[in-house]
Design a protein around this motif. Sequence first.
Motif, mmCIF file in Angstrom:
data_model
loop_
_atom_site.group_PDB
_atom_site.id
_atom_site.type_symbol
_atom_site.label_atom_id
_atom_site.label_comp_id
_atom_site.label_asym_id
_atom_site.label_seq_id
_atom_site.Cartn_x
_atom_site.Cartn_y
_atom_site.Cartn_z
ATOM 1 N N ASP A 195 0.868 -1.172 0.000
ATOM 2 C CA ASP A 195 0.000 0.000 0.000
ATOM 3 C C ASP A 195 0.908 1.224 0.000
ATOM 4 O O ASP A 195 1.919 1.276 0.710
ATOM 5 C CB ASP A 195 -0.883 -0.007 1.243
ATOM 6 C CG ASP A 195 -1.903 1.118 1.243
ATOM 7 O OD1 ASP A 195 -1.485 2.291 1.319
ATOM 8 O OD2 ASP A 195 -3.106 0.827 1.207
ATOM 9 N N ALA A 196 0.559 2.218 -0.815
ATOM 10 C CA ALA A 196 1.421 3.391 -0.955
ATOM 11 C C ALA A 196 1.735 4.041 0.391
ATOM 12 O O ALA A 196 2.828 4.591 0.584
ATOM 13 C CB ALA A 196 0.770 4.403 -1.894
ATOM 14 N N ALA A 197 0.808 3.958 1.338
ATOM 15 C CA ALA A 197 1.013 4.597 2.638
ATOM 16 C C ALA A 197 2.012 3.857 3.521
ATOM 17 O O ALA A 197 2.448 4.401 4.538
ATOM 18 C CB ALA A 197 -0.317 4.727 3.372
ATOM 19 N N GLY A 204 -4.663 6.644 -3.389
ATOM 20 C CA GLY A 204 -4.438 5.260 -3.042
ATOM 21 C C GLY A 204 -3.375 4.649 -3.930
ATOM 22 O O GLY A 204 -2.550 5.345 -4.519
ATOM 23 N N GLY A 205 -3.392 3.346 -4.032
ATOM 24 C CA GLY A 205 -2.464 2.677 -4.922
ATOM 25 C C GLY A 205 -1.470 1.799 -4.202
ATOM 26 O O GLY A 205 -1.430 1.713 -2.968
ATOM 27 N N GLN A 206 -0.639 1.118 -4.984
ATOM 28 C CA GLN A 206 0.337 0.169 -4.466
ATOM 29 C C GLN A 206 1.671 0.344 -5.170
ATOM 30 O O GLN A 206 1.715 0.662 -6.366
ATOM 31 C CB GLN A 206 -0.176 -1.268 -4.643
ATOM 32 C CG GLN A 206 -1.427 -1.545 -3.817
ATOM 33 C CD GLN A 206 -2.070 -2.867 -4.155
ATOM 34 O OE1 GLN A 206 -2.356 -3.148 -5.307
ATOM 35 N NE2 GLN A 206 -2.298 -3.694 -3.142
ATOM 36 N N ASN A 207 2.736 0.141 -4.414
ATOM 37 C CA ASN A 207 4.095 0.289 -4.917
ATOM 38 C C ASN A 207 4.848 -1.024 -4.824
ATOM 39 O O ASN A 207 4.680 -1.780 -3.858
ATOM 40 C CB ASN A 207 4.848 1.345 -4.102
ATOM 41 C CG ASN A 207 4.196 2.718 -4.177
ATOM 42 O OD1 ASN A 207 3.563 3.054 -5.174
ATOM 43 N ND2 ASN A 207 4.368 3.509 -3.137
ATOM 44 N N PRO A 213 1.568 9.588 -7.936
ATOM 45 C CA PRO A 213 1.930 8.221 -7.543
ATOM 46 C C PRO A 213 3.423 8.060 -7.270
ATOM 47 O O PRO A 213 3.812 7.345 -6.342
ATOM 48 C CB PRO A 213 1.490 7.377 -8.740
ATOM 49 C CG PRO A 213 0.387 8.165 -9.369
ATOM 50 C CD PRO A 213 0.792 9.602 -9.193
ATOM 51 N N LEU A 214 4.262 8.734 -8.050
ATOM 52 C CA LEU A 214 5.695 8.604 -7.844
ATOM 53 C C LEU A 214 6.122 9.216 -6.511
ATOM 54 O O LEU A 214 7.075 8.731 -5.874
ATOM 55 C CB LEU A 214 6.456 9.266 -8.996
ATOM 56 C CG LEU A 214 7.972 9.028 -9.028
ATOM 57 C CD1 LEU A 214 8.293 7.543 -9.145
ATOM 58 C CD2 LEU A 214 8.610 9.802 -10.196
#
Length: 424
Positions: A105-107, A312-315, A135-136
């Motif tokens: 999770d990006a966080a 949100g998003g995923q890394n 996002p980056l």
Amino acid sequence: MKVKWSSFGLGAVATLVVGALVAAGVVRPWESGAPGLEKGPLVIISGKDQSNGGQRQELVNQWNKTHPDHPARIEELALGADDQYSEMVARAQGPARKPDIYNLDAAWTAEFAERDYIAELDEPAADTSGFMANPLRTCWHEGKLWALPFNTDAGLLYHRHPDVKAPSTWKDIVNETRRLMGGPHDSRLVAGYTAQLADYEGLVVNGFEAIWDEGGEVVDENGKVVIDSPQARAGLLRLADGLRSDANPRVIMQEARDQDETASMNAFAEGKVAFMRNWPVAYRNLDSLTSDDANQTAFFKVVPLPGPSVLGGQNLAVSSKSERPRAARALIEFLTGPRSQQILFERGGFAATRDVVYEDAEVRHRRPYAEALRDTINRAKLRPVSPCYVRFAEAFRAVVNETLNAGGKLPSNATERLTAALNC
């Protein structure tokens, strides 16, 4: 305080653009047998793949066909974000063989970097051109690059169509709810709006967004907790007021306090509410209800939220304990490259992290919300970037719940509690 490769029916425009990027040396295909890549299997641990047709796995399958000396597999964890976090931390700390790649999770990126669970990427060698700026940003911590964005995410406002006016402000939602429920109306309609207000990360997201829409902040740019402001209080008060059982009109369905993304989507699909805040994944699921009938018009439309969305998003990050770090990084660059991002969004519905994907005609046809989503991503805001984020989120959820239970009154010690959690 430290505070996706063979023929998948890609659109012609993006194929030409991606081809040009490859020719220019921007995209590195990492051909099989590329020098310097350690041989052996690669393990990615990740939450469940919710894309249409399992497109993440399809990309891994393609990698495996062209990289037989570096076969990869995805190990899926529980669906809930809280459970995923706990399991990833346990894997990072435990004695068993560590995964090679975390899909975070990006966080969580800052915390995993701070605890040395993931390895810093070689920023000069990592090609970050073409990624969307927001996002980056989630991949950086303390001036160092730790990950690359796999998919991004931002909330959208869903409204029933054509009988409901598209709103642009919270006041519009309240007024349209009053109009809809003020006279004869569909007996299924119980309230105007729903969102994810159960006691999990969804409550954090919706709390932040309500506060931001009223012009408030929870944590300012200097890392100071500023929730005790008129604007922040107003954001939480509107949630509490909307949930009141004696409200006229009843703006937010009371069941929202027990709802996650799936439950709120079901309530919207069943006609219980006219508006819903949800992620783009809900569009795919709702659209499937009408896609089987070519003569049936979609019963909903989407617009941006009244205020900023939480980003949100995923890394994807390389484990600091990986025995094959160069091969793991090559796989990450493959999975986050322009073609992979095209496939993940066009075929799977995962919001792309590269701007070029949103220009593609086929993407816009398959994902009619693409432009609204891109605009929302570009103006989205980050949750506090801190290695203590998970503890802070737990404290923030408790504060929001207490505020809602008290009819909108913020706990007197909210600032102190959140400050302590943020500086764990």
